[in-house]
Design an enzyme around this catalytic site. Structure first.
Site, PDB file in Angstrom:
ATOM      1  N   VAL A 106       0.833  -1.203   0.000  1.00 21.06           N
ATOM      2  CA  VAL A 106       0.000   0.000   0.000  1.00 21.06           C
ATOM      3  C   VAL A 106       0.867   1.253   0.000  1.00 21.06           C
ATOM      4  CG1 VAL A 106      -1.768   1.298   1.253  1.00 21.06           C
ATOM      5  CG2 VAL A 106      -1.905  -1.196   1.121  1.00 21.06           C
TER       6      VAL A 106
ATOM      7  N   CYS B  46     -10.696  -2.719   2.887  1.00 21.68           N
ATOM      8  CA  CYS B  46     -10.781  -2.599   1.425  1.00 21.68           C
ATOM      9  C   CYS B  46     -12.103  -3.130   0.877  1.00 21.68           C
ATOM     10  CB  CYS B  46      -9.599  -3.320   0.770  1.00 21.68           C
ATOM     11  SG  CYS B  46      -9.300  -4.977   1.414  1.00 21.68           S
TER      12      CYS B  46
ATOM     13  N   GLN C 110     -11.729 -12.202  -2.825  1.00 19.79           N
ATOM     14  CA  GLN C 110     -10.688 -11.228  -2.537  1.00 19.79           C
ATOM     15  C   GLN C 110      -9.311 -11.656  -3.008  1.00 19.79           C
ATOM     16  OE1 GLN C 110     -12.964 -10.091   1.571  1.00 19.79           O
ATOM     17  NE2 GLN C 110     -10.857  -9.370   1.424  1.00 19.79           N
TER      18      GLN C 110
ATOM     19  N   HIS D  98     -10.555  -6.868  -5.792  1.00 23.10           N
ATOM     20  CA  HIS D  98     -11.582  -7.614  -5.070  1.00 23.10           C
ATOM     21  C   HIS D  98     -12.888  -7.577  -5.851  1.00 23.10           C
ATOM     22  CE1 HIS D  98      -8.856  -8.038  -1.879  1.00 23.10           C
ATOM     23  NE2 HIS D  98      -9.397  -7.255  -0.958  1.00 23.10           N
TER      24      HIS D  98
END
Length: 345
Positions: free
Chosen positions: A15, A129, A156, A249
């Site tokens: 991230v 998320c 996911q 996802h």
């Protein structure tokens, strides 16, 4: 235009790398960018706006003069350093689960509940998320027709479990294709007793199991959705599944609206112009959201909208988004942009 000193905690993670890239495209005017990570990563050189930036060790003194601090290095790091950052005057935007359900910490998706930012105490939580993309799609529907029930099944990506999990997926895939036994050390949860291969598999467990047979990931989705949407009595259930996709996802979402006589076309019309939503819904041309077209994009994609065959108030949707972009880094940056726009920082 005011310029801001910005820090990224966990800059060398999955991230963190996306935050660095996306800050180049953001409206935030940056004076200095400080990249923070563990001691073993200190000294690495990363690129921001074509310039080398040296990674520094995360310490309490590293936040001096920082205006905005993005945290994405795990809940324990947030717990350890958030107060030092706040005491230094920095707005902490935390991408971990450390404070998401803290009643005194705003949990924000800017398209859904930006006004919650006004209640900040120098700390804002970025939602899970899988929650972000779902509430971004559900909010305009709820505003137009009300919302009584949500049942979601997720598909996911492995990147949600970190860079090491991605590496393990690659190694397992190569092993299976070579006729070898794949080795599993991470998924479904590094802290659990057993580990299973994700290559050519679907694992119906993300995070550890909690009460009533739900995992922590599922509880996150259920509790965070209620908090973000301001619907404490919303009926909601989640089943979260890890699949062998690198990033992005997907979610199958069943909803029940409150208003009578709503049609699928009316839901499409509401979503068509909703902020951050891209409608992809034309079965006649096989147009629907897919991970391969959503990866590296900032939007949330919605399609396969249809009424339930038995319940006239029930509808099914398919929702796809990049979990590292809108599901993490971009939503964090949007929070900072919105706070600047609202003169909160």
């Amino acid at each position: 235009m005011k310029k801001y000193n910005v820090a990224i905690v966990g800059a060398t993670g999955a991230v963190g790398e996306k935050l660095i890239q996306l800050l180049e495209d953001s409206s935030i005017a940056i004076n200095e960018l400080h990249l923070l990570a563990s001691a073993r990563s200190a000294g690495r050189k990363l690129i921001f706006n074509s310039q080398e930036v040296t990674v520094e060790e995360t310490t309490e003194s590293a936040f001096k003069g920082i205006d905005i601090a993005f945290f994405s290095a795990g809940g324990s790091i947030t717990q350890k350093f958030h107060q030092a950052a706040r005491d230094s005057g920095a707005i902490v935007i935390d991408n971990t689960s450390a404070f998401r359900m803290d009643p005194n910490t705003p949990l924000v998706v800017p398209e859904v509940n930006p006004e919650a930012l006004r209640d900040h105490t120098y700390l804002i939580a970025n939602p899970n998320c899988s929650t972000i993309q779902m509430v971004a799609a559900l909010k305009p529907i709820e505003a137009a027709f009300g919302l009584d029930r949500v049942i979601v099944s997720t598909y996911q990506a492995v990147s949600g479990a970190g860079l090491h999990a991605l590496e393990e997926l690659e190694e397992q895939t190569k092993a299976v294709l070579a006729g070898e036994e794949p080795k599993a050390n991470i998924l479904p949860s590094g802290g659990d007793k057993k580990h299973y291969p994700i290559a050519f598999n679907a694992i119906p467990q993300i995070d550890l199991f909690s009460e009533d047979g739900y995992t922590f990931e599922e509880w996150k989705m259920m509790n965070e959705t209620k908090k973000i949407m301001g619907l404490p009595n919303l009926k909601i259930a989640a089943t979260c599944v890890r699949i062998p996709v690198m990033s992005g996802h997907s979610e199958s979402v069943y909803i029940e609206v409150e208003k009578d006589g709503v049609t699928a076309d009316e839901i499409r019309e509401v979503l068509k112009d909703a902020p951050g939503i891209v409608l992809q819904d034309d079965p006649s041309t096989q147009t629907y959201p897919m991970v391969i077209t959503a990866v590296d994009k900032k939007d949330t994609y919605v399609g396969r909208i249809r009424r339930d065959v038995d319940n006239p108030k029930g509808f099914h949707l398919w929702i796809v988004s990049d979990n590292l972009i809108k599901g993490a880094a971009w939503n964090s940056i949007q929070i900072a942009e919105k706070m600047i726009e609202m003169a909160l920082v």
